[in-house]
Design a protein around this motif. Structure first.
Motif, PDB file in Angstrom:
ATOM      1  N   LEU A 224       0.599  -1.250   0.090  1.00 55.45           N
ATOM      2  CA  LEU A 224      -0.309   0.245  -0.360  1.00 55.45           C
ATOM      3  C   LEU A 224       0.933   1.267   0.208  1.00 55.45           C
ATOM      4  O   LEU A 224       1.743   1.469   1.223  1.00 55.45           O
ATOM      5  CB  LEU A 224      -0.703   0.069   1.414  1.00 55.45           C
ATOM      6  N   ALA A 225       1.093   2.218  -0.916  1.00 54.06           N
ATOM      7  CA  ALA A 225       2.067   3.239  -1.105  1.00 54.06           C
ATOM      8  C   ALA A 225       0.586   3.687  -1.194  1.00 54.06           C
ATOM      9  O   ALA A 225      -0.238   4.965  -1.776  1.00 54.06           O
ATOM     10  CB  ALA A 225       2.666   3.300  -2.595  1.00 54.06           C
ATOM     11  N   VAL A 226       1.091   4.649  -0.080  1.00 54.77           N
ATOM     12  CA  VAL A 226       0.301   6.451   0.118  1.00 54.77           C
ATOM     13  C   VAL A 226       0.691   7.329  -0.030  1.00 54.77           C
ATOM     14  O   VAL A 226       2.059   7.738   0.202  1.00 54.77           O
ATOM     15  CB  VAL A 226       0.022   6.243   1.962  1.00 54.77           C
ATOM     16  N   ASN A 227       0.599   7.827  -1.287  1.00 56.80           N
ATOM     17  CA  ASN A 227       1.070   8.978  -2.385  1.00 56.80           C
ATOM     18  C   ASN A 227       0.420  10.212  -1.774  1.00 56.80           C
ATOM     19  O   ASN A 227      -0.331  10.336  -1.226  1.00 56.80           O
ATOM     20  CB  ASN A 227       1.239   8.384  -3.606  1.00 56.80           C
ATOM     21  N   LYS A 228       1.050  11.405  -2.134  1.00 58.61           N
ATOM     22  CA  LYS A 228       1.287  12.339  -2.005  1.00 58.61           C
ATOM     23  C   LYS A 228       1.080  12.903  -0.268  1.00 58.61           C
ATOM     24  O   LYS A 228       0.233  14.067  -0.522  1.00 58.61           O
ATOM     25  CB  LYS A 228      -0.554  13.194  -2.974  1.00 58.61           C
ATOM     26  N   MET A 229       1.781  12.685   0.076  1.00 62.74           N
ATOM     27  CA  MET A 229       1.751  12.548   2.005  1.00 62.74           C
ATOM     28  C   MET A 229       2.475  13.648   1.231  1.00 62.74           C
ATOM     29  O   MET A 229       2.124  14.836   2.503  1.00 62.74           O
ATOM     30  CB  MET A 229       3.110  11.939   2.244  1.00 62.74           C
ATOM     31  N   ASP A 230       3.154  15.298   0.958  1.00 60.17           N
ATOM     32  CA  ASP A 230       4.086  16.200   1.135  1.00 60.17           C
ATOM     33  C   ASP A 230       1.962  17.189   0.956  1.00 60.17           C
ATOM     34  O   ASP A 230       2.181  18.376   1.298  1.00 60.17           O
ATOM     35  CB  ASP A 230       4.333  16.664  -0.618  1.00 60.17           C
ATOM     36  N   LEU A 231       1.036  16.632   0.387  1.00 57.66           N
ATOM     37  CA  LEU A 231       0.022  17.212   0.208  1.00 57.66           C
ATOM     38  C   LEU A 231      -1.284  17.380   1.317  1.00 57.66           C
ATOM     39  O   LEU A 231      -2.065  18.186   1.270  1.00 57.66           O
ATOM     40  CB  LEU A 231      -1.068  16.953  -0.806  1.00 57.66           C
ATOM     41  N   VAL A 232      -1.097  16.759   2.521  1.00 61.28           N
ATOM     42  CA  VAL A 232      -1.225  16.360   3.918  1.00 61.28           C
ATOM     43  C   VAL A 232      -0.254  16.899   4.901  1.00 61.28           C
ATOM     44  O   VAL A 232      -0.480  16.670   6.111  1.00 61.28           O
ATOM     45  CB  VAL A 232      -1.912  15.188   4.465  1.00 61.28           C
ATOM     46  N   GLU A 233       0.824  17.878   4.554  1.00 63.16           N
ATOM     47  CA  GLU A 233       1.790  18.229   5.594  1.00 63.16           C
ATOM     48  C   GLU A 233       2.350  16.995   6.305  1.00 63.16           C
ATOM     49  O   GLU A 233       3.670  16.991   6.841  1.00 63.16           O
ATOM     50  CB  GLU A 233       1.143  19.129   6.849  1.00 63.16           C
ATOM     51  N   TYR A 234       2.845  15.834   5.747  1.00 62.08           N
ATOM     52  CA  TYR A 234       3.564  14.506   5.808  1.00 62.08           C
ATOM     53  C   TYR A 234       3.530  14.269   7.278  1.00 62.08           C
ATOM     54  O   TYR A 234       3.839  13.246   7.781  1.00 62.08           O
ATOM     55  CB  TYR A 234       4.835  14.792   6.194  1.00 62.08           C
ATOM     56  N   LYS A 235       2.025  14.171   7.896  1.00 57.95           N
ATOM     57  CA  LYS A 235       0.739  13.573   8.781  1.00 57.95           C
ATOM     58  C   LYS A 235       0.812  12.219   8.837  1.00 57.95           C
ATOM     59  O   LYS A 235       0.736  11.741   7.845  1.00 57.95           O
ATOM     60  CB  LYS A 235      -0.049  14.558   9.093  1.00 57.95           C
ATOM     61  N   GLU A 236       1.663  11.969  10.394  1.00 63.48           N
ATOM     62  CA  GLU A 236       1.835  10.386  10.518  1.00 63.48           C
ATOM     63  C   GLU A 236       0.134   9.669  10.953  1.00 63.48           C
ATOM     64  O   GLU A 236       0.027   8.775  10.188  1.00 63.48           O
ATOM     65  CB  GLU A 236       2.513   9.887  11.500  1.00 63.48           C
ATOM     66  N   SER A 237      -0.234  10.829  11.289  1.00 61.95           N
ATOM     67  CA  SER A 237      -2.298  10.432  11.974  1.00 61.95           C
ATOM     68  C   SER A 237      -2.725   9.963   9.906  1.00 61.95           C
ATOM     69  O   SER A 237      -3.421   9.274  10.863  1.00 61.95           O
ATOM     70  CB  SER A 237      -3.118  11.369  12.895  1.00 61.95           C
ATOM     71  N   VAL A 238      -2.109  10.691   9.012  1.00 54.90           N
ATOM     72  CA  VAL A 238      -3.169  10.050   8.391  1.00 54.90           C
ATOM     73  C   VAL A 238      -2.530   9.387   7.381  1.00 54.90           C
ATOM     74  O   VAL A 238      -4.084   8.336   6.678  1.00 54.90           O
ATOM     75  CB  VAL A 238      -2.955  11.711   7.047  1.00 54.90           C
ATOM     76  N   PHE A 239      -1.849   9.120   7.373  1.00 55.34           N
ATOM     77  CA  PHE A 239      -0.752   8.312   6.891  1.00 55.34           C
ATOM     78  C   PHE A 239      -1.563   6.965   8.294  1.00 55.34           C
ATOM     79  O   PHE A 239      -1.661   4.966   6.756  1.00 55.34           O
ATOM     80  CB  PHE A 239       0.565   7.723   7.137  1.00 55.34           C
TER      81      PHE A 239
ATOM     82  N   PRO B  26      11.386   0.339   5.017  1.00 53.97           N
ATOM     83  CA  PRO B  26      12.331   0.619   4.299  1.00 53.97           C
ATOM     84  C   PRO B  26      11.537   1.355   3.327  1.00 53.97           C
ATOM     85  O   PRO B  26      10.297   2.110   2.938  1.00 53.97           O
ATOM     86  CB  PRO B  26      12.598  -0.648   3.412  1.00 53.97           C
ATOM     87  N   THR B  27      12.611   2.094   2.170  1.00 53.52           N
ATOM     88  CA  THR B  27      11.550   2.784   1.113  1.00 53.52           C
ATOM     89  C   THR B  27      10.925   1.914   0.731  1.00 53.52           C
ATOM     90  O   THR B  27      10.862   0.973   0.698  1.00 53.52           O
ATOM     91  CB  THR B  27      12.913   3.692   0.357  1.00 53.52           C
ATOM     92  N   PHE B  28      10.349   2.232  -0.963  1.00 50.95           N
ATOM     93  CA  PHE B  28       9.653   1.796  -1.921  1.00 50.95           C
ATOM     94  C   PHE B  28      10.803   0.823  -2.232  1.00 50.95           C
ATOM     95  O   PHE B  28      10.627  -0.524  -2.762  1.00 50.95           O
ATOM     96  CB  PHE B  28       8.917   2.637  -2.904  1.00 50.95           C
ATOM     97  N   LEU B  29      11.711   1.079  -3.227  1.00 41.25           N
ATOM     98  CA  LEU B  29      12.792   0.344  -3.737  1.00 41.25           C
ATOM     99  C   LEU B  29      13.638  -0.289  -2.742  1.00 41.25           C
ATOM    100  O   LEU B  29      13.633  -1.708  -3.181  1.00 41.25           O
ATOM    101  CB  LEU B  29      14.105   1.329  -4.349  1.00 41.25           C
ATOM    102  N   GLU B  30      13.640  -0.845  -1.520  1.00 40.58           N
ATOM    103  CA  GLU B  30      14.455  -0.961  -1.095  1.00 40.58           C
ATOM    104  C   GLU B  30      13.373  -2.507  -0.498  1.00 40.58           C
ATOM    105  O   GLU B  30      13.982  -3.640   0.030  1.00 40.58           O
ATOM    106  CB  GLU B  30      14.450  -0.547   0.575  1.00 40.58           C
ATOM    107  N   HIS B  31      12.147  -2.351  -0.586  1.00 39.10           N
ATOM    108  CA  HIS B  31      11.245  -3.452  -0.081  1.00 39.10           C
ATOM    109  C   HIS B  31      11.046  -3.866  -1.340  1.00 39.10           C
ATOM    110  O   HIS B  31      11.397  -4.838  -1.137  1.00 39.10           O
ATOM    111  CB  HIS B  31       9.948  -2.647   0.216  1.00 39.10           C
ATOM    112  N   LEU B  32      11.535  -3.557  -2.627  1.00 36.78           N
ATOM    113  CA  LEU B  32      11.297  -4.307  -3.754  1.00 36.78           C
ATOM    114  C   LEU B  32      12.246  -5.429  -4.387  1.00 36.78           C
ATOM    115  O   LEU B  32      12.231  -6.549  -4.390  1.00 36.78           O
ATOM    116  CB  LEU B  32      11.327  -3.430  -4.752  1.00 36.78           C
ATOM    117  N   GLU B  33      13.734  -4.929  -3.514  1.00 35.65           N
ATOM    118  CA  GLU B  33      14.325  -5.533  -3.574  1.00 35.65           C
ATOM    119  C   GLU B  33      14.489  -6.714  -2.148  1.00 35.65           C
ATOM    120  O   GLU B  33      15.612  -7.300  -2.534  1.00 35.65           O
ATOM    121  CB  GLU B  33      15.917  -4.076  -3.664  1.00 35.65           C
ATOM    122  N   SER B  34      14.128  -6.062  -1.133  1.00 38.11           N
ATOM    123  CA  SER B  34      13.984  -7.087  -0.047  1.00 38.11           C
ATOM    124  C   SER B  34      13.062  -8.263  -0.331  1.00 38.11           C
ATOM    125  O   SER B  34      13.455  -9.450   0.726  1.00 38.11           O
ATOM    126  CB  SER B  34      14.673  -6.808   1.268  1.00 38.11           C
ATOM    127  N   VAL B  35      11.871  -7.951  -0.284  1.00 36.71           N
ATOM    128  CA  VAL B  35      10.628  -9.095  -0.363  1.00 36.71           C
ATOM    129  C   VAL B  35      11.385 -10.084  -1.400  1.00 36.71           C
ATOM    130  O   VAL B  35      11.836 -10.070  -1.663  1.00 36.71           O
ATOM    131  CB  VAL B  35       9.629  -7.969  -1.323  1.00 36.71           C
TER     132      VAL B  35
END
Length: 442
Positions: free
Chosen positions: A148-163, A208-217
């Motif tokens: 689950l990639a929760v995108n556009k976090m910059d538009l919700v002020e990177y709030k942990e609660s939203v994620f 992990p970052t998105f790429l790190e997860h893809l590389e390690s799954v």
């Protein structure tokens, strides 16, 4: 030594992206390719040139995947865009699928061979109907890993609660569908946060970052130990002076391993024999395995044609004319009880009739609507099908290749439905006995 082994013995991961319109799938893929240094200089220059012509200050990385002219003009993804790239740790085949509801069929195509599906969610909108639909398809296709990639976090002020709220809602829904592994990652594809490089704006996230997860799954797509299956695509009889008696049966091994001397059975006839030889790329071999295209020679002369299935005698599937399956309907015209269709399973196509539609899945609460009578575009439901000829089918849970089929309109060849044999994440309703076959008495 272990580090050298990790860098040189790379594995292959097939993954697909999915999500609603404007969730940023193409931008994520473009950012992934750009930041992982997987974009050629001329490709990047072309994107920069088109972006500048549009008056954009920064290159529009979505253009790296939207290849059709209509896609570039409308700013949407229409067809599945496949991209191949690699990092020192792993090779990737990526299927970027459309977000529009009418293109859900393309998501089925892209995810059917994937080991991982990325489902994007706009942090401002959260989980929507298309999110649930894509989660259901991933579960239906038994994709082992979902991100689950929760995108556009910059538009919700990177709030942990939203994620956290979005991740909790999606995880509960997907878990109820039976998705075995769910990983939630907060990202901003446009800004590059947590795509390839860790984000400086989300220090509360420790994964992990998105790429790190893809590389390690973990990837477990080695089908060489599964039920061995060889759908016959072509019978080779050169009848030349050099090969006067050569009779070979060519096809791509769908699963498992075949060996010279092994006892095999040809289905649906049920005739038994042994493998006398295997040719691979024009040369004899003793063993062949999944995805290799081979020609098999048999000890006995048996009537075999395209569509037959060669299997080990000790591990032969049962043949049946009655198939119960979970399906995703992809055509604009409805699939109805009594519908006469063609069923394509492997390399074999037979006449069939839809005997019953026991239930349709309601995406909102995962309840089953009993006996809807028909399935419309993008519906997921259970069907019972009667075929004109016996078919050797596996359960989709055992084999994604030989447990799947498609239904085709006999009038114009349109693909109607993608089907998965056997049980799904939703328990089927009891199937009633139909009596009106409209002349198709199998």
């Amino acid at each position: 030594m272990s580090t050298i082994t990790e860098l040189t013995e790379t594995t292959l991961l097939r993954f697909a992206t999915a999500g609603s319109v404007d969730d940023g799938k193409s931008t994520l893929v473009g950012r992934l390719l750009h930041d992982s240094k997987s974009v050629l200089t001329d490709q990047l220059e072309a994107v920069q040139r088109v972006s500048a012509d549009r008056g954009q200050d920064a290159p529009d990385l979505a253009l790296l995947t939207d290849g059709l002219r209509a896609e570039r003009e409308q700013g949407i993804t229409i067809d599945v865009a496949y991209r191949y790239f690699a990092t020192p740790r792993r090779r990737f085949i990526l299927a970027d699928t459309p977000g529009h509801v009418q293109y859900t069929r393309n998501m089925v195509t892209g995810a059917s061979t994937a080991e991982l599906t990325v489902i994007l969610v706009d942090a401002r909108n959260g989980v929507v109907e298309q999110t649930r639909r894509h989660a259901a398809i991933a579960a239906l296709l038994r994709v082992p890993h979902v991100v689950l990639a929760v995108n556009k976090m910059d538009l919700v002020e990177y709030k942990e609660s939203v994620f956290a709220a979005i991740a909790e809602e999606f995880t509960a829904y997907a878990s109820e569908l039976g998705v075995p592994e769910i990983t939630a990652i907060p990202i901003s594809a446009l800004a590059g946060d947590n795509v390839v490089e860790p984000s400086a704006h989300m220090d509360w996230y420790g994964g992990p970052t998105f790429l790190e997860h893809l590389e390690s799954v973990p990837v477990a797509h080695d089908l060489s130990h599964c039920h061995a299956r060889l759908p016959v695509q072509y019978v080779i009889r050169p009848q030349s002076a050099e090969h006067p008696d050569y009779r070979g049966y060519a096809g791509q091994i769908a699963a498992g391993t075949f060996r010279v001397g092994e006892a095999v059975t040809v289905l649906p006839s049920g005739r038994a024999t042994r493998i006398s030889g295997i040719d691979l790329l024009g040369k004899p071999v003793r063993t062949a395995w999944t995805t290799q295209s081979v020609t098999v020679l048999l000890e006995d002369d048996i009537d075999i044609s395209r569509g037959d299935l060669i299997v080990p005698s000790k591990d032969a599937p049962a043949t049946t004319q009655d198939i119960e399956a979970t399906v995703c309907h992809v055509a604009d015209q409805p699939l109805t009880v009594g519908h006469r269709v063609l069923l394509k399973h492997g390399t074999r196509t037979v006449k069939a009739i839809v005997k019953d539609i026991p239930s349709r899945l309601t995406l909102d609460d995962l309840s089953l609507h009993p006996h809807p009578g028909q399935l419309v575009a993008n519906d997921i439901g259970r069907v019972k099908i009667r075929t004109a000829e016996p078919l050797p089918v596996d359960s989709y849970a055992d084999s994604r290749r030989t447990g799947s089929f498609i239904l085709i309109d006999p009038a114009d060849g349109t693909t109607l439905t993608a089907g998965m044999v056997g049980e799904s994440f939703a328990a089927p309703e009891p199937v009633k006995d139909g009596t009106d076959d409209d002349g198709w008495d199998f």
